[in-house]
Design an enzyme around this catalytic site. Structure first.
Site, PDB file in Angstrom:
ATOM      1  N   TYR A  16      20.859  30.858   0.242  1.00  0.00           N
ATOM      2  CA  TYR A  16      21.423  29.526   0.061  1.00  0.00           C
ATOM      3  C   TYR A  16      22.188  29.405  -1.245  1.00  0.00           C
ATOM      4  CZ  TYR A  16      18.503  28.993   4.083  1.00  0.00           C
ATOM      5  OH  TYR A  16      17.936  29.182   5.315  1.00  0.00           O
ATOM      6  N   HIS A 161      14.362   7.236  24.790  1.00  0.00           N
ATOM      7  CA  HIS A 161      13.571   8.265  25.472  1.00  0.00           C
ATOM      8  C   HIS A 161      14.452   9.340  26.117  1.00  0.00           C
ATOM      9  CE1 HIS A 161      10.187   5.488  25.013  1.00  0.00           C
ATOM     10  NE2 HIS A 161      11.006   4.554  25.480  1.00  0.00           N
ATOM     11  N   SER A 287      27.612  33.093  18.774  1.00  0.00           N
ATOM     12  CA  SER A 287      26.546  33.910  19.362  1.00  0.00           C
ATOM     13  C   SER A 287      26.933  35.370  19.241  1.00  0.00           C
ATOM     14  CB  SER A 287      26.337  33.541  20.834  1.00  0.00           C
ATOM     15  OG  SER A 287      25.533  34.501  21.490  1.00  0.00           O
ATOM     16  N   LYS A 293      30.316  30.508  22.760  1.00  0.00           N
ATOM     17  CA  LYS A 293      29.399  29.536  22.162  1.00  0.00           C
ATOM     18  C   LYS A 293      29.999  28.869  20.924  1.00  0.00           C
ATOM     19  CE  LYS A 293      25.748  28.585  23.016  1.00  0.00           C
ATOM     20  NZ  LYS A 293      24.528  29.299  22.581  1.00  0.00           N
TER      21      LYS A 293
END
Length: 469
Positions: A16, A161, A287, A293
């Site tokens: 990082y 939900h 990917s 992707k």
């Protein structure tokens, strides 16, 4: 020797750091061990200046000590600590080595180790919050306010939900995070302002200070005023731990809002939803095996970082407990608190960058709205039927929705041929009929509420953090 970041143990110092070099360099000036030592030296210098102002030592002694504190380096202290096995005594010895015999007795006079350490920590956290965290959070807030305002009238299907609910607007959706994040920014600002220092001595009763001053509490305030801090109203050997706990709670709960926002935006990028899109850089790969992707990895990263740092607040709660006036069971654990600040700052910085390139797919949002609204019209239909006297409007509309699902028809189309509906249709007002026929009119006060929230926090940001953007 040049530092090999890949030899570091913490991901913050290799993976990082690589992605946040400028930010981490800035954070290092507040949160590193170098910085912590410098803050401790700053407290020691302030103490002797206050002693000089009280006439306990000559003013040239304070000048000597201040010069010595500027010269001491963290590696000097660490080398000394190998001998003393005590970090603050090592710090004091290194200052004393650099001053005259006349000045030596006044270094650290009346203080205990925790006076220096707790006060230095408060300075660290206040400074890094003001200089780094609040400005970053303000940038993110400004983006949220701008986007929410721009899309206050853009219809979006609401979701509860994980299911289509009733219509809202995309601006209203974003204003949730304007409000929640704004509340956390304000709480963080309050918590950092309340962080106190101390110079109350070995058990907090001002035993040493009272040997010199009839008003040792006033003397404590004089030392801390030089540093821009206030004293705690009560201390043992350490500052009451709840101040730090409140500060870390503000950090972690802010992190939680960002994680929730990131999770929501991640889901809006699902293939079957596709309402927003994260920018994809040239050369980026989604990917290792699927070339097509395009993953929402930045938002997933923020949630993942939150999962790492959120549980650490448990340790801060554990650090509330100290035997009698103090023990050392928080000595190691408290050294990891700065990493929470680093993790949060890195994630805010990432969101500022990625949100600035976030695209809104208005066509997909409109498509999803149309699909969801075919069922969402059930709520206003039930409510207006109940209002004009239908004895069981909820059950009636529920049965209609089941029929619509079974026959793959629109709910509205079933109303036209329903004999029971004809008994009540003429009782509805023109406005009620229009809402049922056109779900884009069933948005409540979403746009107005968005304006209220955004205007409030746009003004409040100046009070929370009046500095530069």
């Amino acid at each position: 020797m040049e530092r090999d970041m890949f030899a570091s143990l913490s991901p913050l110092d290799h993976r990082y750091w690589e992605a946040n070099q400028d930010l981490f360099t800035e954070l290092s000036s507040y949160l590193s061990e170098n910085a912590y030592t410098k803050y401790q030296l700053k407290v020691e210098a302030a103490l002797v200046r206050a002693l000089a102002e009280r006439g306990v030592c000559p003013s040239q002694v304070a000048e000597e000590v201040e010069g010595a504190c500027a010269a001491v380096q963290p590696n000097d202290v660490y080398a000394e600590e190998r001998i003393t096995r005590h970090n603050i005594r090592a710090l004091v010895n290194q200052i004393r080595e650099r001053v005259s015999d006349e000045a030596k007795p006044f270094v650290h006079l009346t203080a205990t180790s925790a006076d220096i350490m707790d006060t230095a920590r408060a300075l660290q956290y206040k400074d890094v919050t003001d200089a780094v965290l609040l400005p970053l959070l303000k940038k993110l807030m400004q983006w949220l306010i701008q986007m929410a305002t721009a899309h206050k009238h853009t219809p979006q299907i609401g979701r509860t939900h994980g299911q289509h609910a009733v219509p809202i607007t995309f601006g209203f959706y974003l204003s949730e995070y304007v409000s929640r994040l704004g509340g956390r920014v304000a709480q963080l600002a309050r918590a950092r302002e309340r962080l106190p220092g101390k110079l109350a001595g070995a058990v907090g009763a001002y035993n040493a200070g009272a040997l010199f001053f009839p008003d040792p509490e006033v003397f404590e305030s004089e030392v801390l005023a030089q540093l821009g801090l206030r004293p705690a109203p009560y201390s043992t050997q350490v500052v009451e731990p709840e101040y730090l706990l409140d500060f870390v709670h503000a950090l972690v709960s802010t992190f939680g809002v960002l994680a929730n926002f990131s999770d929501d935006i991640r889901h809006l990028q699902r293939s079957e939803i596709g309402e927003v899109g994260e920018a994809f850089e040239p050369g980026q790969v989604g990917s290792s095996t699927m070339p097509h992707k395009r993953n929402p990895w930045n938002f997933e990263h923020v949630k993942s970082m939150w999962k790492e740092f959120m549980p650490r607040i448990t340790t801060v709660y554990l650090d509330q407990i100290s035997e009698h006036q103090r023990d050392l069971t928080n000595s190691a654990s408290s050294r990891f608190v700065p990493e929470i600040v680093v993790g949060l700052a890195a994630c805010v910085n990432r969101l500022v960058k990625v949100c600035g390139r976030l695209s809104v797919d208005s066509e997909n949002m409109a498509r999803n709205f149309t699909v969801g609204a075919k069922r969402a019209v059930a709520e206003p239909l039930y409510i207006v039927l109940a209002a004009v006297g239908h004895p069981d409007a909820h059950e009636f509309v529920k049965q209609l929705t089941l029929q619509a699902d079974a026959t793959n028809q629109d709910l509205l189309s079933l109303l036209e041929d329903n004999p029971e509906m004809r008994l009540y249709w003429d009782k509805l007002s023109d406005t009620q009929k229009e809402v049922i026929a056109d779900p884009t009119r069933y948005l409540g006060i979403a746009a107005r509420k968005t304006e209220q929230v955004c205007q409030y926090w746009q003004a409040a940001l100046a009070d929370v953090w009046p500095g530069k953007s």
